[in-house]
Enzyme design. Sequence first.
Site, PDB file in Angstrom:
ATOM      1  N   LYS A   6      28.754  22.792  42.405  1.00 23.92           N
ATOM      2  CA  LYS A   6      28.662  23.608  41.187  1.00 23.92           C
ATOM      3  C   LYS A   6      27.872  24.891  41.471  1.00 23.92           C
ATOM      4  CE  LYS A   6      29.430  19.642  38.256  1.00 23.92           C
ATOM      5  NZ  LYS A   6      28.938  18.500  37.500  1.00 23.92           N
ATOM      6  N   GLN A  23      23.538  16.690  35.050  1.00 19.61           N
ATOM      7  CA  GLN A  23      24.447  15.817  35.794  1.00 19.61           C
ATOM      8  C   GLN A  23      24.249  14.352  35.387  1.00 19.61           C
ATOM      9  OE1 GLN A  23      26.802  17.038  37.897  1.00 19.61           O
ATOM     10  NE2 GLN A  23      27.569  15.001  38.326  1.00 19.61           N
ATOM     11  N   ASP A  25      29.483  21.428  29.221  1.00 20.32           N
ATOM     12  CA  ASP A  25      30.217  20.181  29.478  1.00 20.32           C
ATOM     13  C   ASP A  25      31.072  19.791  28.263  1.00 20.32           C
ATOM     14  OD1 ASP A  25      29.924  18.833  31.965  1.00 20.32           O
ATOM     15  OD2 ASP A  25      27.836  18.353  31.507  1.00 20.32           O
TER      16      ASP A  25
HETATM   17  N1  GUN Z   1      29.178  13.207  36.078  1.00 20.62           N
HETATM   18  C1  GUN Z   1      30.466  12.990  36.405  1.00 20.62           C
HETATM   19  N2  GUN Z   1      31.249  13.934  35.854  1.00 20.62           N
HETATM   20  C2  GUN Z   1      30.444  14.756  35.161  1.00 20.62           C
HETATM   21  C3  GUN Z   1      30.671  15.926  34.380  1.00 20.62           C
HETATM   22  O1  GUN Z   1      31.793  16.393  34.181  1.00 20.62           O
HETATM   23  N3  GUN Z   1      29.562  16.482  33.839  1.00 20.62           N
HETATM   24  C4  GUN Z   1      28.323  15.983  34.015  1.00 20.62           C
HETATM   25  N4  GUN Z   1      27.306  16.587  33.421  1.00 20.62           N
HETATM   26  N5  GUN Z   1      28.070  14.904  34.732  1.00 20.62           N
HETATM   27  C5  GUN Z   1      29.134  14.299  35.301  1.00 20.62           C
END
Ligand code: GUN
Length: 283
Positions: free
Chosen positions: A53, A97, A120
């Site tokens: 990211k 996350q 998100d």
């Molecule tokens: N963990 C697995 N996929 C995601 C996601 O799309 N966003 C976040 N914040 N955590 C994750």
Amino acid sequence: MSAIRMDGKALSAKVRGQILAETEALKAQGVVPGLAVILVGDDPASQIYVRNKERACSECGFYSEKHVLPATASEQDLLDLIERLNANPKISGILCQLPLPEQIREDAVIAAIDPKKDVDAFHPVNVGKIMVGDFDFLPCTPAGVMELLDEYQIDPAGKRCVVVGRSNIVGKPMAMLLLHRHGTVTICHSRTHDLAGLCAQADILVAAVGKAGFITPEMVKPDAVVIDVGMNRNEEGKVCGDVDPAVLDKAAYMTPVPGGVGPMTITMLMRNTIKAARLQNNL
Ligand code: GUN
């Protein structure tokens, strides 16, 4: 015959190029999109996702900050950090996350993020907006799947769409986006009777189960579109999806793992971040 490979890596590169151009235009107006990524603990998979990211942010010309808290951090430590990021004008988007250590309630953390910075699209306000079809942010993985379908000119309207998995992150919002596009949608899960039979009726099958090789060729209709959201590791530690590779000989289109949905998810996060920057600056 082998299925057409839906190349998420190539589509991501194209969309990130467009985002970079949009970022340059925003910067000319004095606005720099900024993403804060929070990682709690030292889960190796999460570390990789967070690194990817950050890399995407730099590719798109964004400002980014990484905040790492120890696995022993309290819920209040995390809520305090989110409060500071909510108030920080350099930060357009906040991503925490998941999963979080068990002493921290995921729903409390999601609810603490300012919905205008919720890139998100997990906050209940944004989930509700998606449900009624009037949204600012789309959840990244389902949005990435829709981009891939559009790129390969696959229109869900009127088609039988089967989503396997009912998570808040993927399954539920995926079903909603397919429904917005006039698909006839079924969500299957661990309690579904005759799951294989339902999958075998799907024109578009989305697997978001988290089990390597879960979808076998018998569960796939000939010439179906098969979208693999899985990100698993097999016994040799190799990354693999939820779909048995033998399905390649039965489907018309299929996303590879890696290189299919994964890169698109991160690219959609970048798109949400630039959207957040625009919204917060009335641009
Ligand atoms: N963990 C697995 N996929 C995601 C996601 O799309 N966003 C976040 N914040 N955590 C994750």
